[in-house]
Design a protein around this motif. Structure first.
Motif, short mmCIF file in Angstrom:
data_model
loop_
_atom_site.label_atom_id
_atom_site.label_comp_id
_atom_site.label_asym_id
_atom_site.label_seq_id
_atom_site.Cartn_x
_atom_site.Cartn_y
_atom_site.Cartn_z
N GLU A 1 23.29 13.70 62.06
CA GLU A 1 23.20 12.24 61.96
C GLU A 1 22.20 11.88 60.87
OE1 GLU A 1 24.58 10.03 65.83
OE2 GLU A 1 22.59 10.88 66.10
N THR B 1 21.62 5.78 63.45
CA THR B 1 22.15 6.90 64.21
C THR B 1 22.75 6.38 65.52
OG1 THR B 1 20.05 7.28 65.35
CG2 THR B 1 20.38 8.40 63.23
N THR B 2 23.39 7.29 66.25
CA THR B 2 23.98 6.89 67.54
C THR B 2 22.91 6.36 68.48
OG1 THR B 2 25.71 8.57 67.29
CG2 THR B 2 25.34 7.69 69.50
N ALA B 3 21.75 7.03 68.51
CA ALA B 3 20.67 6.61 69.40
C ALA B 3 19.97 5.36 68.90
CB ALA B 3 19.65 7.75 69.54
N ALA B 4 19.96 5.15 67.60
CA ALA B 4 19.29 3.98 67.02
C ALA B 4 20.15 3.39 65.91
CB ALA B 4 17.92 4.38 66.49
N SER C 1 26.24 3.06 62.66
CA SER C 1 25.64 4.39 62.75
C SER C 1 26.46 5.35 61.89
CB SER C 1 25.61 4.88 64.20
OG SER C 1 26.91 4.94 64.75
#
Length: 205
Positions: free
Chosen positions: A103, A122-125, A149
């Motif tokens: 990522e 990113t996927t988390a942020a 993302s």
């Protein structure tokens, strides 16, 4: 006996006119509301395309990838090796494994790095984007017109298994739109694409 009003209408006729008037007002209000919804939906569709084009323009720019890699912390060895050629491997030109994936936060090229937010997170942020495709700070997804993302797959030149720097990348990105005027159609609220990007020779040698 029917009682007539001063205008010559009977009470029944006058009541019918009043009811008809309310009905016409109701129909007009519904029409105006429907038209307003259609206008807002059209505006959301236009903004959706503008955001997608803005994001893709940044992701297609090799300069954005290099700049983004330069802003990565030192522990992001894969990104820094494949895009910057930083030798953090034990065996010289084996720093970047071809088809390796990670990522990657990507920023727009040419802006002050101390004042910019990633256009794709990113996927988390994920990045929060407004209707112009600019990254903004938001407390929740409800403040975002879209969230973005991305991840990257590095490709070595000539099919090599490893290289000093990647010669190309595949950027996989995801755009999720949060406009209430698009939520009824899943095909409009989610965009997932893979973009091939060649790294300039000046950046890859």
């Amino acid at each position: 006996m029917r009682i007539r009003t001063e205008n010559g209408f009977t009470e029944l006729e006058f009541g019918f006119l009043v009811v008809s008037g309310f009905a016409v007002v109701g129909i007009l209000a519904h029409f105006l509301f429907s038209q307003s919804i259609q206008v807002e939906r059209l505006n959301a569709l236009v903004a959706r395309d503008a955001v997608r084009l803005t994001v893709e323009s940044a992701l297609f720019d090799p300069g954005s990838l290099i700049k983004s890699a330069q802003q990565q912390p030192k522990d992001k060895e894969l990104i820094r090796a494949c895009l910057l050629g930083e030798n953090r491997c034990a065996s010289g030109r084996s720093c970047c494994p071809s088809h390796s994936k990670t990522e990657f936060e990507i920023v727009e090229h040419g802006d002050d790095p101390t004042k910019i937010l990633p256009i794709s997170g990113t996927t988390a942020a994920p990045s929060c984007l407004n209707e112009n495709g600019s990254a903004i700070v938001a407390s929740s997804n409800t403040d975002c017109f879209a969230t973005s993302s991305s991840s990257v797959e590095f490709i070595c030149d000539a099919g090599a298994a490893n290289c000093e720097r990647a010669s190309a990348v595949f950027i996989n990105y995801r755009l999720q739109f949060h406009s209430p005027f698009l939520k009824d159609d899943p095909k409009l609220t989610l965009v997932e694409r893979s973009l091939p990007v060649l790294i300039n020779k000046s950046n890859s040698n």
